[in-house]
Design a protein around this motif. Structure first.
Motif, mmCIF file in Angstrom:
data_model
loop_
_atom_site.group_PDB
_atom_site.id
_atom_site.type_symbol
_atom_site.label_atom_id
_atom_site.label_comp_id
_atom_site.label_asym_id
_atom_site.label_seq_id
_atom_site.Cartn_x
_atom_site.Cartn_y
_atom_site.Cartn_z
ATOM 1 N N CYS A 147 -9.865 8.387 4.465
ATOM 2 C CA CYS A 147 -10.024 6.938 4.454
ATOM 3 C C CYS A 147 -11.332 6.508 3.816
ATOM 4 O O CYS A 147 -11.431 5.407 3.258
ATOM 5 C CB CYS A 147 -9.929 6.393 5.882
ATOM 6 S SG CYS A 147 -8.267 6.525 6.589
ATOM 7 N N SER A 148 -12.334 7.363 3.873
ATOM 8 C CA SER A 148 -13.634 7.022 3.310
ATOM 9 C C SER A 148 -13.604 6.955 1.781
ATOM 10 O O SER A 148 -14.559 6.482 1.158
ATOM 11 C CB SER A 148 -14.698 8.022 3.771
ATOM 12 O OG SER A 148 -14.902 7.923 5.160
ATOM 13 N N LYS A 149 -12.521 7.393 1.176
ATOM 14 C CA LYS A 149 -12.373 7.281 -0.272
ATOM 15 C C LYS A 149 -12.103 5.839 -0.698
ATOM 16 O O LYS A 149 -12.143 5.519 -1.895
ATOM 17 C CB LYS A 149 -11.230 8.187 -0.754
ATOM 18 C CG LYS A 149 -11.484 9.670 -0.513
ATOM 19 C CD LYS A 149 -10.263 10.493 -0.895
ATOM 20 C CE LYS A 149 -10.479 11.971 -0.574
ATOM 21 N NZ LYS A 149 -9.266 12.793 -0.875
ATOM 22 N N TYR A 150 -11.823 4.983 0.280
ATOM 23 C CA TYR A 150 -11.525 3.586 0.013
ATOM 24 C C TYR A 150 -12.699 2.747 0.514
ATOM 25 O O TYR A 150 -12.857 2.540 1.724
ATOM 26 C CB TYR A 150 -10.217 3.180 0.691
ATOM 27 C CG TYR A 150 -9.039 3.976 0.172
ATOM 28 C CD1 TYR A 150 -8.229 3.467 -0.842
ATOM 29 C CD2 TYR A 150 -8.763 5.252 0.672
ATOM 30 C CE1 TYR A 150 -7.178 4.210 -1.345
ATOM 31 C CE2 TYR A 150 -7.705 6.006 0.168
ATOM 32 C CZ TYR A 150 -6.922 5.477 -0.836
ATOM 33 O OH TYR A 150 -5.873 6.209 -1.340
ATOM 34 N N PRO A 151 -13.548 2.242 -0.384
ATOM 35 C CA PRO A 151 -14.810 1.604 0.007
ATOM 36 C C PRO A 151 -14.653 0.428 0.965
ATOM 37 O O PRO A 151 -15.530 0.174 1.793
ATOM 38 C CB PRO A 151 -15.406 1.140 -1.336
ATOM 39 C CG PRO A 151 -14.776 2.043 -2.355
ATOM 40 C CD PRO A 151 -13.396 2.322 -1.839
ATOM 41 N N GLU A 152 -13.555 -0.295 0.887
ATOM 42 C CA GLU A 152 -13.371 -1.458 1.748
ATOM 43 C C GLU A 152 -12.946 -1.074 3.161
ATOM 44 O O GLU A 152 -12.963 -1.927 4.057
ATOM 45 C CB GLU A 152 -12.330 -2.407 1.146
ATOM 46 C CG GLU A 152 -12.777 -3.069 -0.146
ATOM 47 C CD GLU A 152 -11.765 -4.071 -0.651
ATOM 48 O OE1 GLU A 152 -10.699 -4.224 -0.010
ATOM 49 O OE2 GLU A 152 -12.039 -4.715 -1.678
ATOM 50 N N LEU A 153 -12.574 0.174 3.361
ATOM 51 C CA LEU A 153 -12.085 0.624 4.667
ATOM 52 C C LEU A 153 -13.220 1.281 5.437
ATOM 53 O O LEU A 153 -13.710 2.348 5.066
ATOM 54 C CB LEU A 153 -10.915 1.597 4.477
ATOM 55 C CG LEU A 153 -10.231 2.140 5.737
ATOM 56 C CD1 LEU A 153 -9.788 1.020 6.660
ATOM 57 C CD2 LEU A 153 -9.026 3.010 5.348
ATOM 58 N N SER A 154 -13.649 0.640 6.523
ATOM 59 C CA SER A 154 -14.736 1.162 7.352
ATOM 60 C C SER A 154 -14.169 2.062 8.439
ATOM 61 O O SER A 154 -13.192 1.708 9.109
ATOM 62 C CB SER A 154 -15.503 0.007 8.005
ATOM 63 O OG SER A 154 -16.099 -0.809 7.036
ATOM 64 N N VAL A 155 -14.791 3.226 8.612
ATOM 65 C CA VAL A 155 -14.327 4.204 9.593
ATOM 66 C C VAL A 155 -15.471 4.580 10.520
ATOM 67 O O VAL A 155 -16.529 5.035 10.075
ATOM 68 C CB VAL A 155 -13.792 5.481 8.910
ATOM 69 C CG1 VAL A 155 -13.250 6.446 9.957
ATOM 70 C CG2 VAL A 155 -12.712 5.137 7.886
ATOM 71 N N LEU A 156 -15.263 4.395 11.821
ATOM 72 C CA LEU A 156 -16.211 4.881 12.817
ATOM 73 C C LEU A 156 -15.705 6.213 13.341
ATOM 74 O O LEU A 156 -14.635 6.291 13.932
ATOM 75 C CB LEU A 156 -16.350 3.884 13.973
ATOM 76 C CG LEU A 156 -17.255 4.355 15.125
ATOM 77 C CD1 LEU A 156 -18.710 4.498 14.652
ATOM 78 C CD2 LEU A 156 -17.159 3.418 16.317
ATOM 79 N N LYS A 157 -16.469 7.266 13.100
ATOM 80 C CA LYS A 157 -16.114 8.606 13.583
ATOM 81 C C LYS A 157 -16.779 8.816 14.942
ATOM 82 O O LYS A 157 -17.980 8.636 15.094
ATOM 83 C CB LYS A 157 -16.600 9.648 12.580
ATOM 84 C CG LYS A 157 -16.528 11.098 13.056
ATOM 85 C CD LYS A 157 -15.108 11.604 13.101
ATOM 86 C CE LYS A 157 -15.062 13.132 13.181
ATOM 87 N NZ LYS A 157 -15.901 13.722 14.234
ATOM 88 N N ILE A 158 -15.970 9.192 15.938
ATOM 89 C CA ILE A 158 -16.468 9.393 17.288
ATOM 90 C C ILE A 158 -16.163 10.802 17.766
ATOM 91 O O ILE A 158 -15.430 11.553 17.106
ATOM 92 C CB ILE A 158 -15.869 8.368 18.272
ATOM 93 C CG1 ILE A 158 -14.340 8.521 18.346
ATOM 94 C CG2 ILE A 158 -16.248 6.939 17.862
ATOM 95 C CD1 ILE A 158 -13.684 7.731 19.441
ATOM 96 N N ALA A 159 -16.709 11.151 18.910
ATOM 97 C CA ALA A 159 -16.474 12.478 19.486
ATOM 98 C C ALA A 159 -15.017 12.615 19.936
ATOM 99 O O ALA A 159 -14.428 11.669 20.449
ATOM 100 C CB ALA A 159 -17.406 12.700 20.672
ATOM 101 N N PRO A 160 -14.432 13.797 19.748
ATOM 102 C CA PRO A 160 -13.068 14.025 20.221
ATOM 103 C C PRO A 160 -13.043 14.201 21.734
ATOM 104 O O PRO A 160 -14.057 14.456 22.372
ATOM 105 C CB PRO A 160 -12.663 15.313 19.507
ATOM 106 C CG PRO A 160 -13.959 16.041 19.311
ATOM 107 C CD PRO A 160 -14.993 14.967 19.063
#
Length: 225
Positions: A147-160
């Motif tokens: 998803c990070s390949k798409y600049p407009e799409l913000s991704v919050l990565k959290i602990a599993p």
């Protein structure tokens, strides 16, 4: 056969697991929603047999977004046959392991001009909190990278982890959540997650509210849809 329900603008309905906590059910009902309690037997593994996100795919965040329902023949008991409808859809993006996606969903996404994003994780909706059209939360690094390949799409990565699911070692953050109106609701005590403050901050910065329930642990119920 498959069918699609376009929700009536005068009817407010949510799909939640038959096994979901009565505290959650009462809260959602108190907001004015009628609840469809999902359940099944013998179609998929018992641990996910009541999970809405296994049996239906909501194609966006809007309450009137079309919902596609799986028929029995669309699914299988084992992975990856059981994830054919488990896509995460923001309305703008359709995120899934596209090799496992039901072809009718792909056709619908293309007809809606959604951007298709391929990820390795088949349990994509289970793994993803859909916040808004351009924002998601996930523990899955593969989803984050794609998803990070798409600049407009913000991704919050959290602990599993830190989410319960009967019959499994762990549940998933997406499966214990859902967007209802302008609020992201978590099924259980979000405060027990180590990324609690980051999650709340990420959501509130997008003009949305958060709701959780301290009375019981975060539990994967197959999303609130």
């Amino acid at each position: 056969m498959y069918w699609v329900l376009c929700q009536n603008k005068y009817m407010k309905k949510l799909y939640v697991s038959k096994k979901s906590n009565i505290i959650l059910q009462n809260y959602l009902s108190g907001l004015g929603y009628s609840l469809e309690l999902t359940s099944s037997s013998g179609i998929v593994d018992e641990g996910i047999s009541c999970h809405p996100d296994i049996f239906l795919c909501k194609m966006g965040i809007d309450e009137n977004a079309p919902i596609f329902f799986a028929q029995k023949e669309d699914l299988g008991y084992d992975y990856p046959q059981d994830v054919a409808f488990n896509a995460a859809c923001t309305g703008k993006y359709f995120i899934h392991n596209l090799s496992a996606t039901n072809e009718k969903l792909i056709q619908a996404a293309e007809n809606m001009n959604m951007t298709l994003i391929n990820v390795r994780q088949g349990y994509t909706k289970c793994s993803t909190v859909v916040v808004d059209e351009n924002s998601i939360i996930t523990y899955d690094d593969g989803i984050r990278k794609s998803c990070s390949k798409y600049p407009e799409l913000s991704v919050l990565k959290i602990a599993p982890g830190f989410v319960e699911l009967d019959g499994y070692d762990t549940g998933f953050i997406g499966g214990c959540s859902g967007r209802v109106g302008d609020c992201i609701i978590f099924n259980g005590n979000l405060e027990e997650h180590p990324d609690f403050l980051r999650i709340v901050d990420f959501i509130e910065k997008r003009g949305l509210k958060c709701k959780w329930f301290t009375e019981y642990k975060l539990t994967d119920i197959g999303s609130i849809l």
